[in-house]
Design a protein around this motif. Sequence first.
Motif, PDB file in Angstrom:
ATOM      1  N   ASP A 174       0.823  -1.205   0.000  1.00 40.08           N
ATOM      2  CA  ASP A 174       0.000   0.000   0.000  1.00 40.08           C
ATOM      3  C   ASP A 174       0.860   1.258   0.000  1.00 40.08           C
ATOM      4  OD1 ASP A 174      -2.250  -1.610   0.058  1.00 40.08           O
ATOM      5  OD2 ASP A 174      -2.697  -1.250   2.177  1.00 40.08           O
ATOM      6  N   TRP A 175       1.910   1.272   0.819  1.00 41.83           N
ATOM      7  CA  TRP A 175       2.804   2.436   0.913  1.00 41.83           C
ATOM      8  C   TRP A 175       3.519   2.690  -0.409  1.00 41.83           C
ATOM      9  CZ3 TRP A 175       8.134   3.173   0.667  1.00 41.83           C
ATOM     10  CH2 TRP A 175       8.583   4.429   1.095  1.00 41.83           C
ATOM     11  N   VAL A 176       4.014   1.623  -1.040  1.00 40.68           N
ATOM     12  CA  VAL A 176       4.721   1.772  -2.320  1.00 40.68           C
ATOM     13  C   VAL A 176       3.766   2.310  -3.388  1.00 40.68           C
ATOM     14  CG1 VAL A 176       5.829   0.488  -4.206  1.00 40.68           C
ATOM     15  CG2 VAL A 176       6.518   0.079  -1.828  1.00 40.68           C
ATOM     16  N   ARG A 177       2.551   1.769  -3.454  1.00 42.57           N
ATOM     17  CA  ARG A 177       1.571   2.276  -4.440  1.00 42.57           C
ATOM     18  C   ARG A 177       1.271   3.746  -4.189  1.00 42.57           C
ATOM     19  NH1 ARG A 177      -0.681  -3.073  -4.036  1.00 42.57           N
ATOM     20  NH2 ARG A 177      -1.952  -2.428  -2.284  1.00 42.57           N
ATOM     21  N   LYS A 178       1.111   4.129  -2.941  1.00 36.18           N
ATOM     22  CA  LYS A 178       0.846   5.529  -2.594  1.00 36.18           C
ATOM     23  C   LYS A 178       1.995   6.420  -3.061  1.00 36.18           C
ATOM     24  CE  LYS A 178       0.504   8.592   1.362  1.00 36.18           C
ATOM     25  NZ  LYS A 178       0.866   8.732   2.756  1.00 36.18           N
ATOM     26  N   LYS A 179       3.221   6.023  -2.792  1.00 36.14           N
ATOM     27  CA  LYS A 179       4.383   6.828  -3.182  1.00 36.14           C
ATOM     28  C   LYS A 179       4.496   6.927  -4.694  1.00 36.14           C
ATOM     29  CE  LYS A 179       5.631   8.112   0.762  1.00 36.14           C
ATOM     30  NZ  LYS A 179       5.540   9.524   1.103  1.00 36.14           N
ATOM     31  N   ARG A 180       4.209   5.840  -5.405  1.00 38.77           N
ATOM     32  CA  ARG A 180       4.248   5.873  -6.879  1.00 38.77           C
ATOM     33  C   ARG A 180       3.194   6.834  -7.426  1.00 38.77           C
ATOM     34  NH1 ARG A 180       9.171   4.516  -7.643  1.00 38.77           N
ATOM     35  NH2 ARG A 180       9.644   2.350  -7.254  1.00 38.77           N
ATOM     36  N   ARG A 181       2.001   6.832  -6.828  1.00 39.97           N
ATOM     37  CA  ARG A 181       0.963   7.780  -7.266  1.00 39.97           C
ATOM     38  C   ARG A 181       1.405   9.211  -7.003  1.00 39.97           C
ATOM     39  NH1 ARG A 181      -2.560   4.070  -4.721  1.00 39.97           N
ATOM     40  NH2 ARG A 181      -2.635   5.443  -2.911  1.00 39.97           N
ATOM     41  N   GLU A 182       1.993   9.450  -5.819  1.00 40.24           N
ATOM     42  CA  GLU A 182       2.477  10.793  -5.495  1.00 40.24           C
ATOM     43  C   GLU A 182       3.555  11.234  -6.472  1.00 40.24           C
ATOM     44  OE1 GLU A 182       3.783  10.571  -1.444  1.00 40.24           O
ATOM     45  OE2 GLU A 182       1.739  10.478  -0.660  1.00 40.24           O
ATOM     46  N   GLN A 183       4.464  10.339  -6.819  1.00 40.90           N
ATOM     47  CA  GLN A 183       5.524  10.678  -7.773  1.00 40.90           C
ATOM     48  C   GLN A 183       4.926  11.012  -9.139  1.00 40.90           C
ATOM     49  OE1 GLN A 183       8.092   7.258  -7.789  1.00 40.90           O
ATOM     50  NE2 GLN A 183       9.283   7.980  -6.027  1.00 40.90           N
ATOM     51  N   ALA A 184       3.938  10.241  -9.553  1.00 42.36           N
ATOM     52  CA  ALA A 184       3.333  10.454 -10.864  1.00 42.36           C
ATOM     53  C   ALA A 184       2.619  11.795 -10.933  1.00 42.36           C
ATOM     54  CB  ALA A 184       2.352   9.328 -11.180  1.00 42.36           C
ATOM     55  N   THR A 185       2.004  12.217  -9.845  1.00 43.92           N
ATOM     56  CA  THR A 185       1.275  13.490  -9.862  1.00 43.92           C
ATOM     57  C   THR A 185       2.156  14.683  -9.597  1.00 43.92           C
ATOM     58  OG1 THR A 185       0.640  13.266  -7.539  1.00 43.92           O
ATOM     59  CG2 THR A 185      -0.902  12.408  -9.179  1.00 43.92           C
ATOM     60  N   SER A 186       3.363  14.454  -9.069  1.00 49.92           N
ATOM     61  CA  SER A 186       4.241  15.593  -8.785  1.00 49.92           C
ATOM     62  C   SER A 186       5.179  15.923  -9.937  1.00 49.92           C
ATOM     63  CB  SER A 186       5.069  15.323  -7.521  1.00 49.92           C
ATOM     64  OG  SER A 186       5.988  14.290  -7.747  1.00 49.92           O
ATOM     65  N   ARG A 187       5.233  15.070 -10.964  1.00 50.23           N
ATOM     66  CA  ARG A 187       6.089  15.349 -12.118  1.00 50.23           C
ATOM     67  C   ARG A 187       5.429  16.423 -12.971  1.00 50.23           C
ATOM     68  NH1 ARG A 187       6.468   9.210 -13.295  1.00 50.23           N
ATOM     69  NH2 ARG A 187       8.045   8.628 -11.787  1.00 50.23           N
ATOM     70  N   PRO A 188       6.221  17.359 -13.476  1.00 50.34           N
ATOM     71  CA  PRO A 188       5.641  18.358 -14.369  1.00 50.34           C
ATOM     72  C   PRO A 188       5.144  17.700 -15.651  1.00 50.34           C
ATOM     73  CG  PRO A 188       8.028  18.669 -14.152  1.00 50.34           C
ATOM     74  CD  PRO A 188       7.628  17.537 -13.250  1.00 50.34           C
ATOM     75  N   ALA A 189       4.032  18.190 -16.136  1.00 51.18           N
ATOM     76  CA  ALA A 189       3.476  17.657 -17.380  1.00 51.18           C
ATOM     77  C   ALA A 189       4.389  17.980 -18.538  1.00 51.18           C
ATOM     78  CB  ALA A 189       2.078  18.239 -17.614  1.00 51.18           C
ATOM     79  N   ASP A 190       4.489  17.048 -19.456  1.00 50.34           N
ATOM     80  CA  ASP A 190       5.316  17.260 -20.647  1.00 50.34           C
ATOM     81  C   ASP A 190       4.584  18.218 -21.565  1.00 50.34           C
ATOM     82  OD1 ASP A 190       7.036  17.156 -22.779  1.00 50.34           O
ATOM     83  OD2 ASP A 190       6.671  15.049 -23.253  1.00 50.34           O
ATOM     84  N   SER A 191       5.187  19.385 -21.765  1.00 50.25           N
ATOM     85  CA  SER A 191       4.536  20.412 -22.593  1.00 50.25           C
ATOM     86  C   SER A 191       4.731  20.159 -24.064  1.00 50.25           C
ATOM     87  CB  SER A 191       5.090  21.792 -22.229  1.00 50.25           C
ATOM     88  OG  SER A 191       6.474  21.847 -22.553  1.00 50.25           O
TER      89      SER A 191
END
Length: 66
Positions: free
Chosen positions: A46-63
């Motif tokens: 659960d913790w690893v999935r949470k961290k992966r989701r956080e990483q995915a949402t904190s990356r800047p969008a590719d413009s």
Amino acid sequence: MAGRPATGRTPVISFRPPTPLREELDELATAEGRDRSDVLIEAVHDWVRKKRREQATSRPADSGAP
């Protein structure tokens, strides 16, 4: 010298949780008919999935800009 032969088991990882946390973990796991390892594996998943989701949402969008 060769390493240990394969046993079909995953490596053991140990840690020392505070006694009150370990006691509560054991109490709740027992109440659900589960063992400590099973509960801890679920918690780490659960913790690893949470961290992966956080990483995915904190990356800047590719413009798309060069």
